[in-house]
Design a protein around this motif. Structure first.
Motif, PDB file in Angstrom:
ATOM      1  N   GLY A 198       0.851  -1.116  -0.126  1.00  0.00           N
ATOM      2  CA  GLY A 198      -0.150  -0.050   0.155  1.00  0.00           C
ATOM      3  C   GLY A 198       1.092   1.229   0.206  1.00  0.00           C
ATOM      4  O   GLY A 198       2.037   1.253  -0.254  1.00  0.00           O
ATOM      5  N   GLU A 199       0.063   2.319   0.391  1.00  0.00           N
ATOM      6  CA  GLU A 199       1.104   3.501   0.480  1.00  0.00           C
ATOM      7  C   GLU A 199       2.309   3.183   1.503  1.00  0.00           C
ATOM      8  O   GLU A 199       3.459   3.905   1.216  1.00  0.00           O
ATOM      9  CB  GLU A 199       0.363   4.747   0.926  1.00  0.00           C
ATOM     10  CG  GLU A 199      -0.693   5.260  -0.279  1.00  0.00           C
ATOM     11  CD  GLU A 199      -1.326   6.451   0.267  1.00  0.00           C
ATOM     12  OE1 GLU A 199      -1.105   6.791   1.051  1.00  0.00           O
ATOM     13  OE2 GLU A 199      -2.588   6.933  -0.510  1.00  0.00           O
ATOM     14  N   GLU A 200       1.943   2.459   2.417  1.00  0.00           N
ATOM     15  CA  GLU A 200       3.190   1.956   3.378  1.00  0.00           C
ATOM     16  C   GLU A 200       2.723   0.635   3.427  1.00  0.00           C
ATOM     17  O   GLU A 200       1.678   0.038   3.487  1.00  0.00           O
ATOM     18  CB  GLU A 200       2.794   2.882   4.836  1.00  0.00           C
ATOM     19  CG  GLU A 200       3.379   4.046   4.667  1.00  0.00           C
ATOM     20  CD  GLU A 200       3.379   4.762   6.159  1.00  0.00           C
ATOM     21  OE1 GLU A 200       3.047   4.091   7.056  1.00  0.00           O
ATOM     22  OE2 GLU A 200       3.802   5.926   6.251  1.00  0.00           O
ATOM     23  N   PHE A 201       3.821  -0.358   3.580  1.00  0.00           N
ATOM     24  CA  PHE A 201       3.649  -1.622   3.482  1.00  0.00           C
ATOM     25  C   PHE A 201       3.511  -2.189   5.001  1.00  0.00           C
ATOM     26  O   PHE A 201       3.988  -1.743   6.033  1.00  0.00           O
ATOM     27  CB  PHE A 201       4.779  -2.377   2.901  1.00  0.00           C
ATOM     28  CG  PHE A 201       4.920  -2.497   1.604  1.00  0.00           C
ATOM     29  CD1 PHE A 201       5.090  -3.670   0.841  1.00  0.00           C
ATOM     30  CD2 PHE A 201       5.094  -1.311   0.648  1.00  0.00           C
ATOM     31  CE1 PHE A 201       5.208  -3.739  -0.500  1.00  0.00           C
ATOM     32  CE2 PHE A 201       5.003  -1.505  -0.354  1.00  0.00           C
ATOM     33  CZ  PHE A 201       5.226  -2.663  -1.173  1.00  0.00           C
ATOM     34  N   THR A 202       2.404  -2.975   5.148  1.00  0.00           N
ATOM     35  CA  THR A 202       2.109  -3.520   6.575  1.00  0.00           C
ATOM     36  C   THR A 202       2.419  -4.762   6.676  1.00  0.00           C
ATOM     37  O   THR A 202       2.309  -5.934   5.803  1.00  0.00           O
ATOM     38  CB  THR A 202       0.686  -3.622   6.616  1.00  0.00           C
ATOM     39  OG1 THR A 202       0.036  -1.989   6.345  1.00  0.00           O
ATOM     40  CG2 THR A 202       0.211  -3.987   7.998  1.00  0.00           C
ATOM     41  N   LEU A 203       3.110  -5.229   7.762  1.00  0.00           N
ATOM     42  CA  LEU A 203       3.677  -6.530   8.177  1.00  0.00           C
ATOM     43  C   LEU A 203       2.361  -7.219   8.832  1.00  0.00           C
ATOM     44  O   LEU A 203       1.843  -6.917   9.882  1.00  0.00           O
ATOM     45  CB  LEU A 203       4.745  -6.358   9.202  1.00  0.00           C
ATOM     46  CG  LEU A 203       5.127  -7.910   9.739  1.00  0.00           C
ATOM     47  CD1 LEU A 203       5.699  -8.551   8.456  1.00  0.00           C
ATOM     48  CD2 LEU A 203       6.193  -7.835  10.851  1.00  0.00           C
ATOM     49  N   LEU A 204       1.912  -8.311   8.483  1.00  0.00           N
ATOM     50  CA  LEU A 204       0.848  -9.170   8.580  1.00  0.00           C
ATOM     51  C   LEU A 204       1.191 -10.254   9.664  1.00  0.00           C
ATOM     52  O   LEU A 204       0.734 -10.491  10.802  1.00  0.00           O
ATOM     53  CB  LEU A 204       0.135  -9.736   7.663  1.00  0.00           C
ATOM     54  CG  LEU A 204      -0.520  -8.611   6.356  1.00  0.00           C
ATOM     55  CD1 LEU A 204      -1.370  -9.451   5.420  1.00  0.00           C
ATOM     56  CD2 LEU A 204      -1.482  -7.686   7.409  1.00  0.00           C
ATOM     57  N   HIS A 205       2.336 -10.809   9.344  1.00  0.00           N
ATOM     58  CA  HIS A 205       2.898 -11.986  10.058  1.00  0.00           C
ATOM     59  C   HIS A 205       4.368 -12.272   9.869  1.00  0.00           C
ATOM     60  O   HIS A 205       4.769 -11.913   9.064  1.00  0.00           O
ATOM     61  CB  HIS A 205       2.127 -13.436   9.699  1.00  0.00           C
ATOM     62  CG  HIS A 205       0.571 -13.309   9.677  1.00  0.00           C
ATOM     63  ND1 HIS A 205      -0.220 -13.301  10.760  1.00  0.00           N
ATOM     64  CD2 HIS A 205      -0.350 -13.384   8.538  1.00  0.00           C
ATOM     65  CE1 HIS A 205      -1.376 -13.292  10.575  1.00  0.00           C
ATOM     66  NE2 HIS A 205      -1.504 -13.213   9.368  1.00  0.00           N
TER      67      HIS A 205
END
Length: 334
Positions: A198-205
């Motif tokens: 996304g606009e900022e990458f998100t750590l899910l796991h």
């Protein structure tokens, strides 16, 4: 090179176990076609084969790394353009798809104080419509923002969850807005990180290591497949991070995984001279993740270092190996 034989592992001896998912055995038949001869041999690197299929021109491009000055070559397919990306001991180079024009160069930072650890970039994937992600020896993931055309490529973000050298990066196109992973990264310690771009990458796991290096990863329909130095393939649910299944797929170090995006066929290749085809999926009634073994092929006395499907359905695949001066191609016949 140590000789290996078909007796090391046969398709019937592959051990499979399940952690809530389903594992089946089925069969497909691939036939060997005429090999493509190369001037130089393939180096002993992970994922050392890249394929770009251009159906409208009836062309297939293939790239194999020779010697250690280049770590990896891969085509990154974005909605608006296709770039050929090379990683090396010095930096990251991006070219137009035919390699004729270099559009971007990113030099790796050399520490002021000399260290015993080599500096390199390894692991390449296109994700999120306009990003190209590249891994480094420090464990950092560099995220480049690529415009529709031109050379104004920028480093937009650095992802820093890994502490060991990146070995492999895989991505898939996901237009959904909820937490469906579209990027997975792996490192030398065996740690996996599952991300949403996304606009900022998100750590899910962040999936912990279990004792050996994770050499290659693949991502399909939210399913994460990881190949390890132990010869095992582990399959995870990317949405929850839960282990769904485990296959004792090879007798030696796995060097490559690849997935066909339109069918869920999974390709694995290892130092035991075997390349195997699997099928990923989800049970219609329970939604449990399934993996089926479909085909095995022995490339006698060759340590497999690269294997890729040649089309989105997985109806053909190509294989190369250490010190091998040819690319061997197989086509599905049944």
């Amino acid at each position: 090179m140590t000789s290996t034989t078909a007796a090391a592992v046969s398709s019937s001896s592959s051990s499979l176990s399940s952690s809530g998912g389903n594992i089946n055995n089925s069969s497909s038949v691939y036939k060997k076609e005429k090999s493509i001869q190369m001037k130089n041999s393939a180096s002993a690197l992970y994922n050392n084969l890249s394929v770009l299929c251009v159906p409208e021109r009836s062309l297939t491009y293939m790239a194999v790394v020779h010697r250690s000055s280049v770590c990896m070559a891969s085509w990154c397919i974005l909605p608006s353009r296709v770039l050929l990306v090379l990683t090396s001991l010095r930096g990251i180079q991006m070219y137009e798809s035919d390699g004729s024009i270099m559009v971007y160069w990113h030099a790796l930072e050399i520490p002021e104080t000399p260290t015993a650890r080599a500096i390199f970039a390894r692991g390449i994937a296109a994700v999120g419509g306009h990003y190209i992600c590249v891994g480094t020896s420090s464990g950092c993931i560099l995220v480049f923002d690529v415009p529709v055309k031109g050379t104004n490529i920028t480093l937009s973000e650095e992802l820093g969850q890994h502490t060991e050298a990146i070995t492999s990066i895989a991505a898939e196109c996901s237009m959904r807005k909820d937490c469906v992973p579209d990027l997975v990264t792996a490192d030398d310690s065996g740690v996996l990180c599952v991300w949403k771009s996304g606009e900022e990458f998100t750590l899910l796991h962040k999936l912990p290591a279990y004792g050996c290096s994770c050499t290659s990863v693949a991502l399909w329909d939210g399913i994460v497949a990881a190949g390890y130095g132990s010869g095992q393939i582990r399959v995870y649910d990317g949405a929850t991070g839960a282990l769904a299944a485990e296959a004792n797929a090879h007798a030696r170090w796995i060097n490559v995984l690849d997935v066909a995006p339109e069918s869920g066929r999974l390709l694995s290749g290892a130092e035991d001279s075997f390349v195997r085809v699997w099928k990923l999926g989800r049970a219609a009634d329970t939604g449990l993740i399934e993996i089926e073994h479909r085909h095995s092929e022995c490339v006698t006395d060759v340590q497999i270092s690269g294997a890729k499907f040649c089309d989105a359905q997985g109806r053909a695949f190509a294989v190369t190996g250490y010190d091998l001066c040819e690319i061997i191609r197989y086509v599905l016949v049944a």
